[in-house]
Design a protein around this motif. Structure first.
Motif, PDB file in Angstrom:
ATOM      1  N   ASN A  31       0.832  -1.203   0.000  1.00  0.00           N
ATOM      2  CA  ASN A  31       0.000   0.000   0.000  1.00  0.00           C
ATOM      3  C   ASN A  31       0.867   1.253   0.000  1.00  0.00           C
ATOM      4  N   TYR A  33       0.578   5.555  -0.495  1.00  0.00           N
ATOM      5  CA  TYR A  33      -0.312   6.711  -0.502  1.00  0.00           C
ATOM      6  C   TYR A  33       0.477   7.973  -0.845  1.00  0.00           C
ATOM      7  N   TYR A  35       0.065  12.133  -0.319  1.00  0.00           N
ATOM      8  CA  TYR A  35      -0.641  13.199   0.380  1.00  0.00           C
ATOM      9  C   TYR A  35       0.018  14.531   0.027  1.00  0.00           C
ATOM     10  N   PHE A  45      -5.260  13.842   1.434  1.00  0.00           N
ATOM     11  CA  PHE A  45      -5.076  12.622   0.664  1.00  0.00           C
ATOM     12  C   PHE A  45      -5.176  12.911  -0.820  1.00  0.00           C
ATOM     13  N   HIS A  48      -4.207   6.392  -3.534  1.00  0.00           N
ATOM     14  CA  HIS A  48      -3.771   5.170  -2.867  1.00  0.00           C
ATOM     15  C   HIS A  48      -3.538   4.088  -3.916  1.00  0.00           C
ATOM     16  N   GLN A  55      -6.102   2.182  -6.139  1.00  0.00           N
ATOM     17  CA  GLN A  55      -7.234   1.760  -5.333  1.00  0.00           C
ATOM     18  C   GLN A  55      -8.237   2.896  -5.148  1.00  0.00           C
ATOM     19  N   ILE A  95       2.288   1.287   3.738  1.00  0.00           N
ATOM     20  CA  ILE A  95       1.820   0.364   4.769  1.00  0.00           C
ATOM     21  C   ILE A  95       2.060  -1.039   4.250  1.00  0.00           C
ATOM     22  N   THR A  98      -2.859  -4.505   3.952  1.00  0.00           N
ATOM     23  CA  THR A  98      -4.176  -4.067   4.382  1.00  0.00           C
ATOM     24  C   THR A  98      -4.474  -4.710   5.733  1.00  0.00           C
ATOM     25  N   GLY A  99      -4.890  -3.924   6.681  1.00  0.00           N
ATOM     26  CA  GLY A  99      -5.126  -4.421   8.020  1.00  0.00           C
ATOM     27  C   GLY A  99      -4.039  -4.004   8.986  1.00  0.00           C
ATOM     28  N   ARG A 100      -2.854  -3.728   8.471  1.00  0.00           N
ATOM     29  CA  ARG A 100      -1.793  -3.165   9.297  1.00  0.00           C
ATOM     30  C   ARG A 100      -1.981  -1.661   9.247  1.00  0.00           C
ATOM     31  N   THR A 101      -2.085  -1.043  10.371  1.00  0.00           N
ATOM     32  CA  THR A 101      -2.586   0.312  10.380  1.00  0.00           C
ATOM     33  C   THR A 101      -1.528   1.398  10.368  1.00  0.00           C
ATOM     34  N   GLU A 102      -0.312   1.120  10.807  1.00  0.00           N
ATOM     35  CA  GLU A 102       0.665   2.198  10.903  1.00  0.00           C
ATOM     36  C   GLU A 102       1.224   2.523   9.539  1.00  0.00           C
ATOM     37  N   ALA A 103       1.079   3.772   9.154  1.00  0.00           N
ATOM     38  CA  ALA A 103       1.626   4.265   7.895  1.00  0.00           C
ATOM     39  C   ALA A 103       2.971   4.919   8.162  1.00  0.00           C
ATOM     40  N   PHE A 105       5.766   7.428   6.771  1.00  0.00           N
ATOM     41  CA  PHE A 105       5.844   8.551   5.843  1.00  0.00           C
ATOM     42  C   PHE A 105       7.281   8.845   5.437  1.00  0.00           C
ATOM     43  N   GLY A 106       7.430   9.307   4.188  1.00  0.00           N
ATOM     44  CA  GLY A 106       8.698   9.846   3.759  1.00  0.00           C
ATOM     45  C   GLY A 106       8.852  11.275   4.263  1.00  0.00           C
TER      46      GLY A 106
END
Lengths: 114, 113
Positions: A31, A33, A35, A45, A48, A55, A95, A98-103, A105-106
């Protein structure tokens, strides 16, 4: 393990020019993203990717923005032609699954359009 | 010093004080909330998260409180240090997995020695 890396860290271009931002996610993270934070406002956002597929691209502001993720690894975000209001900091996040929540960031690319 | 209630774009505290940063989220269907810290020249960094079936969660020196009745989220930082100076963002998700983060307006925390 390397984190999310973005290139370039800064870019100053003239209105009407083209700029391509790159994001290398953490290896193996499906995943990805994009932003954007404009003029000190909230982080918004853009889109994705899941692997190489878009997505959700509901946050893309207009058709001057084109994102790709060929091969499901790194991603590019092209702005063509750039306008003054495109100035801001563009962040990429990845991430693992899917289901793992911590993103993660660069550091962001600061784009200034003059 | 500390601040409660409405969101403030900036918050200045003395080293050693407790800080409270507030956030109002937008969607009553959101079920996952995260606080991020962004230092100058860096990307947002995860601090702590909380699911909607909880109203409080504690980490190291940080506590997140969730009030679903009024759609309010707060981050408490105990014994604030100069290294805590940064912009803090709350974020929400409508589902835990596979959807984008919706960020709130950031709060710039300045800690003076």
């Amino acid at each position: 393990e390397a984190g999310v890396t973005q290139f370039p860290s800064h870019s100053v271009i003239e209105k009407g020019q083209t700029v391509t931002l790159r994001c290398d996610p953490i290896s193996g993270h499906d995943n990805l993203y994009w932003y954007r934070r404009v003029m000190g406002k909230e982080i918004k956002f853009l889109l994705h990717f899941v692997k190489e597929s878009k997505q959700d691209e509901s946050g893309m502001p207009n058709n001057r923005f084109l994102a790709e993720r060929t091969g499901g690894t790194y991603s590019t975000l092209k702005v063509q032609p750039a306008e003054l209001e495109d100035s801001g900091v563009y962040f990429c996040a990845s991430i693992l699954l899917t289901g793992r929540t911590e993103a993660f960031f660069g550091q962001g690319t600061r784009l200034t359009v003059v | 010093g500390e601040s409660v209630g409405l969101h403030l774009p900036t918050l200045s505290v003395q080293e050693g004080d407790n800080s409270i940063i507030n956030c109002a989220y937008s969607n009553s269907a959101s079920d996952y909330f995260i606080w991020y810290k962004q230092e100058s020249g860096k990307g947002p960094q995860f601090i702590i998260d909380i699911r909607s079936n909880m109203d409080k969660r504690q980490g190291q020196r940080v506590t997140v409180l969730l009030n679903k009745t009024v759609k309010h989220l707060s981050l408490q930082i105990a014994a604030t240090q100069p290294g805590d100076s940064a912009v803090y963002f709350c974020a929400e998700k409508f589902r835990p997995a596979g959807t984008a983060l919706i960020f709130g307006k950031g709060t710039t925390l300045s800690v003076s020695s």
